[in-house]
Enzyme design. Structure first.
Site, mmCIF file in Angstrom:
data_model
loop_
_atom_site.group_PDB
_atom_site.id
_atom_site.type_symbol
_atom_site.label_atom_id
_atom_site.label_comp_id
_atom_site.label_asym_id
_atom_site.label_seq_id
_atom_site.Cartn_x
_atom_site.Cartn_y
_atom_site.Cartn_z
ATOM 1 N N ASP A 133 -74.439 16.949 31.007
ATOM 2 C CA ASP A 133 -74.227 15.511 31.170
ATOM 3 C C ASP A 133 -74.247 15.094 32.637
ATOM 4 O OD1 ASP A 133 -74.012 14.959 28.434
ATOM 5 O OD2 ASP A 133 -71.873 15.400 28.408
ATOM 6 N N CYS A 167 -59.928 23.091 30.903
ATOM 7 C CA CYS A 167 -60.755 23.929 31.775
ATOM 8 C C CYS A 167 -59.959 25.007 32.491
ATOM 9 C CB CYS A 167 -61.499 23.061 32.779
ATOM 10 S SG CYS A 167 -60.446 22.268 34.023
ATOM 11 N N CYS A 193 -56.902 14.329 35.780
ATOM 12 C CA CYS A 193 -57.970 14.778 36.670
ATOM 13 C C CYS A 193 -58.828 13.598 37.118
ATOM 14 C CB CYS A 193 -58.824 15.831 35.979
ATOM 15 S SG CYS A 193 -60.116 16.537 37.033
#
Length: 374
Positions: free
Chosen positions: A20, A208, A109
């Site tokens: 992406d 993540c 984030c």
């Protein structure tokens, strides 16, 4: 209304190493902008993080991002934000679970790293905008003000995790994939046509910074074990656990309760009390919530005045609920038209006016449909 600016901009494209963000950077460059790619090194020990999937922390991801930038023909850099990420995202994540809340690290984030630390550095270096691969739209009105809207394709919309962006951040945000009404396979096909090797790279929807996807194990390693009781709504002890932080409101699996419910139906986590390390469970009907109070509101524009009707989204991949919301003494009060289930303190509530993102706030408490407070 227009989605993209007419004049070429100096754009810093955040490239995670996934398909992406690579396609977003390629589209920005193709539109005539002066694009520079940057990969954010967010782990002090990247070899300990997962490989083989989209992420933001591995050496593999950094290399994939660099190769994509080379194919696009743009400069590329790696910026070390590991200390900031650990402090603002990872430690916040741990502290929230320790306090009995359920955080969303992706929102944090976006707020603290991609559109604060990264954006501040980009502006200081003379860039006009930060570009990411999120599926959302920034719409510019005739008077020059900007609004955040859902992506054209609701199936891929990611505006929920961007609901923390304020006016200043929106003024410098670019989301080239927001107008895309297509399947992910077609995005991959576009990447393939552009010669981007990440076209075949698998996606990952896990956190993540948790290498094996085991959130409970990660928290146990950081917080240790602390045996406590699992009780029902009457306070009767049903079993024990190794740490209240390992549970979230609405959880059904992993409760380790040996005694079945009197009605034979499943039981769910209703409340988490870190003070006495107790987890309360009960029937699904006890999860119904008809109101909530949220703190630390952030508005994608001017703060709303008075009581008004909106739709609200409570999870990144959740549906919308009709609500009436009002800002009272700095806190957001939200009443649901119909009860909703499994709302956890620590989650974000994001308000929408049609497709426009009004803003977001962090859920502090809920009012159950039975009038009990969670």
């Amino acid at each position: 209304m227009t989605e993209t600016p007419q004049r070429p901009l100096r754009v810093l494209a955040a490239m995670s190493g996934g398909v992406d963000s690579a396609v977003a950077a390629a589209r920005a460059a193709e539109a005539g902008h002066d694009v520079t790619g940057v990969h954010l090194a967010l782990s002090a020990n990247p070899q300990s993080f997962r490989t083989g999937a989209r992420g933001c922390c591995t050496i593999e991801d950094s290399r994939d991002a660099r190769r994509a930038a080379d194919v696009i023909g743009i400069p590329f850099y790696v910026w070390d934000l590991a200390d900031r990420f650990r402090e603002d995202v990872v430690e916040d994540f741990i502290a929230e679970y320790e306090a009995g809340r359920t955080p969303n690290p992706c929102l944090r984030c976006n707020e603290k790293i991609k559109f604060a630390a990264l954006l501040d550095k980009a502006l200081a270096l003379g860039f006009d905008a930060v570009c990411t691969g999120h599926y959302a739209k920034v719409v510019t009105l005739e008077d020059g003000t900007r609004e955040l809207h859902r992506a054209s394709d609701m199936a891929k919309d990611q505006s929920y995790v961007l609901g923390v962006l304020d006016d200043r951040q929106l003024a410098h945000a670019m989301f080239p994939l927001g107008d895309t009404v297509t399947t992910k396979d077609e995005i991959r096909a576009e990447a393939g046509r552009r010669g981007l090797a990440v076209a075949r790279k698998p996606d990952s929807h896990d956190i993540c910074f948790i290498a094996d996807g085991d959130t409970q194990g990660f928290l146990a390693r950081r917080l240790g074990t602390s045996e406590g009781d699992i009780v029902d709504e009457s306070g009767a002890r049903l079993g024990t656990h190794d740490g209240a932080y390992g549970f979230t409101i609405g959880q059904r699996k992993g409760l380790r309760i040996g005694t079945p419910a009197p009605d034979g139906k499943p039981r769910y986590v209703l409340d988490i009390s870190p003070v006495d390390n107790t987890v309360t469970v009960g029937p699904a009907s006890s999860l119904d919530v008809d109101g909530l109070t949220a703190v630390k509101p952030r508005w994608c524009g001017a703060a709303p005045v008075g009581s008004a009707s909106y739709t609200a989204q409570l999870r990144a991949h959740g549906g919308e609920s009709e609500v009436v919301a009002e800002l009272v003494d700095g806190e957001l009060r939200v009443d649901f038209a119909e009860p909703v289930r499994g709302v956890a303190p620590g989650q974000a509530v994001v308000l929408y006016d049609g497709t426009r993102v009004v803003g977001s706030a962090t859920i502090a408490s809920t009012t159950r449909a039975s009038s009990a407070v969670a």
